[in-house]
Write an enzyme that holds these catalytic residues in place. Structure first.
Site, PDB file in Angstrom:
ATOM      1  N   ARG A   1      20.251  17.285  -2.569  1.00  0.00           N
ATOM      2  CA  ARG A   1      21.428  17.787  -1.837  1.00  0.00           C
ATOM      3  C   ARG A   1      22.704  17.198  -2.434  1.00  0.00           C
ATOM      4  O   ARG A   1      22.641  16.375  -3.331  1.00  0.00           O
ATOM      5  CB  ARG A   1      21.327  17.449  -0.350  1.00  0.00           C
ATOM      6  CG  ARG A   1      21.301  15.956  -0.064  1.00  0.00           C
ATOM      7  CD  ARG A   1      21.236  15.682   1.426  1.00  0.00           C
ATOM      8  NE  ARG A   1      20.970  14.270   1.666  1.00  0.00           N
ATOM      9  CZ  ARG A   1      20.797  13.732   2.863  1.00  0.00           C
ATOM     10  NH1 ARG A   1      20.858  14.478   3.942  1.00  0.00           N
ATOM     11  NH2 ARG A   1      20.558  12.448   2.990  1.00  0.00           N
TER      12      ARG A   1
ATOM     13  N   CYS B   1      30.432  19.764  -7.379  1.00  0.00           N
ATOM     14  CA  CYS B   1      31.618  19.037  -7.819  1.00  0.00           C
ATOM     15  C   CYS B   1      32.786  19.485  -6.930  1.00  0.00           C
ATOM     16  O   CYS B   1      33.023  20.692  -6.785  1.00  0.00           O
ATOM     17  CB  CYS B   1      31.886  19.399  -9.282  1.00  0.00           C
ATOM     18  SG  CYS B   1      33.473  18.838  -9.882  1.00  0.00           S
TER      19      CYS B   1
ATOM     20  N   ASN C   1      28.336  17.343   5.240  1.00  0.00           N
ATOM     21  CA  ASN C   1      27.526  16.216   5.688  1.00  0.00           C
ATOM     22  C   ASN C   1      27.733  15.030   4.758  1.00  0.00           C
ATOM     23  O   ASN C   1      27.510  15.130   3.551  1.00  0.00           O
ATOM     24  CB  ASN C   1      26.037  16.587   5.683  1.00  0.00           C
ATOM     25  CG  ASN C   1      25.172  15.550   6.380  1.00  0.00           C
ATOM     26  OD1 ASN C   1      25.091  15.536   7.606  1.00  0.00           O
ATOM     27  ND2 ASN C   1      24.558  14.674   5.617  1.00  0.00           N
ATOM     28  N   GLU C   2      28.203  13.917   5.320  1.00  0.00           N
ATOM     29  CA  GLU C   2      28.326  12.653   4.591  1.00  0.00           C
ATOM     30  C   GLU C   2      28.929  12.823   3.201  1.00  0.00           C
ATOM     31  O   GLU C   2      28.277  12.570   2.174  1.00  0.00           O
ATOM     32  CB  GLU C   2      26.977  11.953   4.484  1.00  0.00           C
ATOM     33  CG  GLU C   2      26.493  11.408   5.805  1.00  0.00           C
ATOM     34  CD  GLU C   2      25.176  10.655   5.699  1.00  0.00           C
ATOM     35  OE1 GLU C   2      24.509  10.736   4.654  1.00  0.00           O
ATOM     36  OE2 GLU C   2      24.814   9.983   6.669  1.00  0.00           O
TER      37      GLU C   2
ATOM     38  N   GLU D   1      24.601  10.073  13.837  1.00  0.00           N
ATOM     39  CA  GLU D   1      23.183   9.831  13.546  1.00  0.00           C
ATOM     40  C   GLU D   1      22.885   8.362  13.816  1.00  0.00           C
ATOM     41  O   GLU D   1      23.429   7.490  13.136  1.00  0.00           O
ATOM     42  CB  GLU D   1      22.875  10.157  12.084  1.00  0.00           C
ATOM     43  CG  GLU D   1      23.134  11.604  11.716  1.00  0.00           C
ATOM     44  CD  GLU D   1      22.832  11.924  10.256  1.00  0.00           C
ATOM     45  OE1 GLU D   1      22.205  11.082   9.568  1.00  0.00           O
ATOM     46  OE2 GLU D   1      23.239  12.997   9.793  1.00  0.00           O
TER      47      GLU D   1
ATOM     48  N   TRP E   1      14.570   5.511   3.275  1.00  0.00           N
ATOM     49  CA  TRP E   1      15.343   5.479   2.039  1.00  0.00           C
ATOM     50  C   TRP E   1      15.742   4.094   1.548  1.00  0.00           C
ATOM     51  O   TRP E   1      16.300   3.971   0.466  1.00  0.00           O
ATOM     52  CB  TRP E   1      16.593   6.345   2.177  1.00  0.00           C
ATOM     53  CG  TRP E   1      17.359   6.175   3.468  1.00  0.00           C
ATOM     54  CD1 TRP E   1      17.264   6.982   4.561  1.00  0.00           C
ATOM     55  CD2 TRP E   1      18.329   5.164   3.787  1.00  0.00           C
ATOM     56  NE1 TRP E   1      18.112   6.537   5.553  1.00  0.00           N
ATOM     57  CE2 TRP E   1      18.777   5.429   5.100  1.00  0.00           C
ATOM     58  CE3 TRP E   1      18.862   4.052   3.109  1.00  0.00           C
ATOM     59  CZ2 TRP E   1      19.735   4.626   5.756  1.00  0.00           C
ATOM     60  CZ3 TRP E   1      19.800   3.267   3.754  1.00  0.00           C
ATOM     61  CH2 TRP E   1      20.231   3.547   5.050  1.00  0.00           C
TER      62      TRP E   1
ATOM     63  N   GLU F   1      11.933  13.457   3.706  1.00  0.00           N
ATOM     64  CA  GLU F   1      12.079  12.497   4.802  1.00  0.00           C
ATOM     65  C   GLU F   1      10.846  12.421   5.699  1.00  0.00           C
ATOM     66  O   GLU F   1      10.937  12.099   6.879  1.00  0.00           O
ATOM     67  CB  GLU F   1      13.364  12.815   5.579  1.00  0.00           C
ATOM     68  CG  GLU F   1      14.574  12.521   4.700  1.00  0.00           C
ATOM     69  CD  GLU F   1      15.930  12.801   5.330  1.00  0.00           C
ATOM     70  OE1 GLU F   1      15.982  13.438   6.400  1.00  0.00           O
ATOM     71  OE2 GLU F   1      16.937  12.387   4.729  1.00  0.00           O
ATOM     72  N   GLN F   2       9.648  12.692   5.109  1.00  0.00           N
ATOM     73  CA  GLN F   2       8.439  12.672   5.935  1.00  0.00           C
ATOM     74  C   GLN F   2       8.108  11.269   6.427  1.00  0.00           C
ATOM     75  O   GLN F   2       7.383  11.106   7.402  1.00  0.00           O
ATOM     76  CB  GLN F   2       7.259  13.303   5.187  1.00  0.00           C
ATOM     77  CG  GLN F   2       7.031  12.742   3.817  1.00  0.00           C
ATOM     78  CD  GLN F   2       5.963  13.520   3.077  1.00  0.00           C
ATOM     79  OE1 GLN F   2       4.828  13.089   3.033  1.00  0.00           O
ATOM     80  NE2 GLN F   2       6.301  14.663   2.516  1.00  0.00           N
ATOM     81  N   MET F   3       8.626  10.202   5.787  1.00  0.00           N
ATOM     82  CA  MET F   3       8.379   8.841   6.272  1.00  0.00           C
ATOM     83  C   MET F   3       9.498   8.359   7.208  1.00  0.00           C
ATOM     84  O   MET F   3       9.535   7.185   7.574  1.00  0.00           O
ATOM     85  CB  MET F   3       8.267   7.868   5.090  1.00  0.00           C
ATOM     86  CG  MET F   3       6.997   8.004   4.273  1.00  0.00           C
ATOM     87  SD  MET F   3       5.505   7.639   5.222  1.00  0.00           S
ATOM     88  CE  MET F   3       5.599   5.853   5.362  1.00  0.00           C
ATOM     89  N   HIS F   4      10.429   9.231   7.569  1.00  0.00           N
ATOM     90  CA  HIS F   4      11.563   8.848   8.424  1.00  0.00           C
ATOM     91  C   HIS F   4      11.188   9.108   9.877  1.00  0.00           C
ATOM     92  O   HIS F   4      10.919  10.245  10.261  1.00  0.00           O
ATOM     93  CB  HIS F   4      12.777   9.700   8.031  1.00  0.00           C
ATOM     94  CG  HIS F   4      14.074   9.192   8.551  1.00  0.00           C
ATOM     95  ND1 HIS F   4      14.347   9.077   9.897  1.00  0.00           N
ATOM     96  CD2 HIS F   4      15.191   8.783   7.910  1.00  0.00           C
ATOM     97  CE1 HIS F   4      15.583   8.613  10.047  1.00  0.00           C
ATOM     98  NE2 HIS F   4      16.111   8.419   8.859  1.00  0.00           N
TER      99      HIS F   4
HETATM  100  C1  GAL Z   1      21.721  10.521   6.616  1.00  0.00           C
HETATM  101  C2  GAL Z   1      21.837  12.027   6.452  1.00  0.00           C
HETATM  102  C3  GAL Z   1      20.705  12.742   7.135  1.00  0.00           C
HETATM  103  C4  GAL Z   1      19.393  12.093   6.813  1.00  0.00           C
HETATM  104  C5  GAL Z   1      19.452  10.648   7.212  1.00  0.00           C
HETATM  105  C6  GAL Z   1      18.167   9.896   6.984  1.00  0.00           C
HETATM  106  O1  GAL Z   1      22.382   9.839   5.617  1.00  0.00           O
HETATM  107  O2  GAL Z   1      23.055  12.516   6.953  1.00  0.00           O
HETATM  108  O3  GAL Z   1      20.687  14.087   6.739  1.00  0.00           O
HETATM  109  O4  GAL Z   1      19.134  12.225   5.459  1.00  0.00           O
HETATM  110  O5  GAL Z   1      20.450  10.022   6.463  1.00  0.00           O
HETATM  111  O6  GAL Z   1      18.294   8.566   7.378  1.00  0.00           O
END
Ligand code: GAL
Length: 645
Positions: free
Chosen positions: A114, A118, A152-153, A324, A332, A372-375
């Site tokens: 993602r 630019c 997003n971010e 969030e 991560w 993000e399956q481990m999140h």
């Molecule tokens: C944030 C992001 C989310 C998700 C999350 C995972 O930085 O906005 O989409 O990736 O981290 O912790």
């Protein structure tokens, strides 16, 4: 406007981040019911769904999103609509093959995750404006949409800087507008050095892949430009939405992402929000020793969340959310521990105590697929409740007894300046000189003294609400802040490395700090390797950075052989980077001179006042005792404010 002015109290609320496109439609009604039953009132959707909204260029598919909104709203959930520009679909690259950012080595940052775009690419900007406006047109007047999140971010995954052709061409125009003539640019940057003069703006390249270091003035100009590009991108999207909606616009900023000026962006939005991952941050982006990391691994650093709450409260001009909130182990960071029981509730209440209107948990259900399956999430992959959901329910019950968020009046302010961050990244002089860390060390010391703090930008015009103001590491003192400090009658601590460059990265003619605020001059600057320390007489030491001073300001703290570390009267100059003991000691004096009550907190305890209550949070790994009370690890107490404070 100083962020500590009284604001009407707002109702606190809980939210979650939901991806209807990830789940079979049959699950949606049950999800919505369970959210509502847990006490969640806000749900953010849509922010990565471009490929589902527009599967092929111009082929729109909004019906599924209409139905998702219907289902969520049928449970009275308020929708926060995300615009999907952080995830351009694969077809976009065929249309705009040069839209990818290039890294400093000139390599494209490719499709497959993602933020692959630019900020300077005009074609992508227009595509983003188009999809944003299509969403605005469809949902802008829908009362079920209570706020909009743009993109997003920004800047996350190192995505602010791009060394593309698009960036180069826009950088040249930016320079031409700023300097008007190549001669003026040459003079401002000192290009007489190493035969670097330019005859035309079109000769100026981006400052990457040079043989040795490029001119710091060149790099700083590029960093200012890159920040402006992010702010411009967001402003274009904000304008596109405002045509269709009166709902508040916001963005979800990240922790310690410093590559663009958040204050500048905040001026175009109505609310600031940020993404708070205390354990991920401790493992990933806080510079601390292994022992500290192990001690706080299930709680997070006791000051990192608070710092960002205070920073983004000002960026949002008083209105801010946690968009969030970490619910359990993330995926991560280099290591991903689980929070102590109670921590999710503690983090939520710490945000509320700092004035957050909404705390929203990432995410509703853990995905069994993709990155993000481990999140972890509020629900497990098997659709059962995860550990955090009980804590969320508890927070929802807490809110019933304490529904309003009133902001405290802070007595202390710290100036935080994004340009100084870029400047000292470009020229650290000692490899561990880091502006964020310097400011954060001052902030932590204030928190150890039990204070509520405001973080203000470097163009602040009015300090009259405060009793003590700290200005560590500010590269250039602007006229506004200079006037504000001159008019201020409280305690001030300037430095180290204060006003040592002009806006074009040149040492001022008169030796710094050159500001008429204090009679002192920096005659030599030295940096110190790890392990080296200059002891102060009494307690504490200077580490990393030390300036040798000359001038008439009275010496307050010196080395045993009489060299100045802190000089001045009401306005003081700090000539080095203090270790924790020196910070604690010099702040103890400054706070008592300012008439601010200082608490003696045991390790890991932190305090934040709201307009009506004092909260005491235990970030420690064990039970903590304070003024006759025992606070369990992962827990907090709160009580009505008394006049003593
Ligand atoms: C944030 C992001 C989310 C998700 C999350 C995972 O930085 O906005 O989409 O990736 O981290 O912790």
């Amino acid at each position: 406007m100083p962020s500590n002015e009284a604001k009407p109290a707002v109702k606190r609320a809980l939210g979650t981040c939901y991806y209807p496109e990830h789940w079979p439609e049959e699950l949606w009604p049950d999800d919505a019911k369970r959210m509502r039953a847990a006490g969640i009132s806000h749900v953010r959707i849509g922010e990565f769904a471009w490929a589902q909204l527009e599967p092929a260029s111009g082929k729109l598919s909004f019906d599924w999103l209409d139905r998702a909104i219907d289902v969520l709203a049928s449970q009275d959930l308020k929708i926060v609509m995300g615009t999907p520009t952080a995830t351009p679909p694969r077809w976009m690259l065929d249309k705009h093959p040069d839209m990818l950012a290039l890294d400093a080595e000139g390599r494209p940052r490719k499709f497959g995750s993602r933020r692959h775009y630019c900020f300077s690419h005009e074609g992508y900007l227009q595509e983003s404006r188009r999809i944003t406006e299509l969403m605005g047109e469809r949902y802008g007047s829908d009362p079920r949409i209570v706020a909009w999140q743009i993109d997003n971010e920004y800047g996350c995954h190192d995505t602010t800087l791009s060394y593309s052709m698009a960036a180069q061409s826009r950088f040249r125009s930016w320079l031409a507008q700023k300097y008007q003539s190549p001669d003026a640019l040459n003079r401002a940057w000192g290009n007489v050095f190493w035969s670097m003069d330019y005859a035309e703006f079109d000769e100026v390249d981006l400052p990457n892949m040079t043989v040795t270091e490029p001119n710091p003035a060149h790099v700083l100009a590029f960093r200012r430009f890159a920040s402006d590009e992010v702010v411009r991108f967001n402003a274009v999207m904000a304008r596109a939405l405002r045509k269709w909606t009166d709902a508040p616009l916001l963005h979800n900023y990240m922790g310690r992402v410093l590559e663009f000026d958040h204050f500048a962006m905040g001026a175009d939005l109505d609310i600031a929000s940020w993404d708070s991952y205390p354990l991920g941050f401790l493992m990933d982006r806080i510079d601390c020793d292994a022992e500290t990391r192990a001690h706080y691994m299930r709680q997070g650093h006791p000051d990192f969340q608070a710092f960002h709450h205070d920073l983004y409260r000002t960026v949002g001009q008083g209105r801010w959310w946690v968009m969030e909130q970490q619910p359990g182990p993330v995926n991560w960071a280099p290591w991903n521990p689980a929070p102590l029981p109670g921590m999710v509730r503690l983090w939520s209440w710490e945000a509320f105590a700092h004035g957050a209107e909404v705390v929203s948990y990432f995410r509703w259900r853990q995905p069994p697929f993709a990155q993000e399956q481990m999140h972890t999430a509020l629900l497990r992959t098997d659709n059962c409740d995860a550990a955090a959901l009980d804590e969320v329910k508890k927070v929802a019950r807490d809110i019933e007894t304490m529904p309003e968020a009133g902001t405290a009046k802070a007595n202390v302010a710290i100036i935080f300046d994004y340009v100084s961050q870029w400047a000292w990244e470009i020229q650290p002089q000692g490899q561990d000189f880091d502006y964020f860390n310097l400011v954060f060390s001052a902030y932590s010391a204030l928190r150890r003294a039990g204070l509520s703090i405001d973080i203000l930008p470097s163009d602040t015009q009015d300090l009259s609400n405060y009793k003590l103001v700290l200005v560590p590491g500010l590269m250039t003192l602007g006229d506004d802040l200079k006037a504000a400090i001159s008019a201020f009658d409280g305690q001030v601590i300037l430095g180290p490395r204060f006003n040592t460059r002009n806006a074009d990265f040149r040492i001022p003619q008169k030796l710094p700090p050159d500001c008429d605020l204090i009679d002192t001059q920096i005659v030599t600057t030295e940096t110190l390797p790890p392990g080296a320390a200059i002891a102060a007489q009494g307690d504490g030491s200077v580490i990393r950075w030390w300036e040798h001073l000359q001038g008439g300001a009275p010496v307050q703290i010196a080395t045993p052989d009489g060299q100045a570390i802190l000089v001045g009267d009401r306005i003081k100059y700090l000539a080095g980077w203090p270790d924790d003991a020196l910070w604690d000691r010099l702040l103890a004096t400054a706070l008592s001179d300012a008439g601010i009550y200082r608490l003696q907190l045991p390790k890991g305890l932190r305090v934040r006042d709201t307009a009506t209550h004092r909260f005491i949070f235990n970030y420690g790994a064990d039970v903590a005792r304070f003024e006759g009370r025992a606070i369990e690890a992962g827990d907090f107490i709160h009580e009505p404010l008394t006049t003593k404070e």
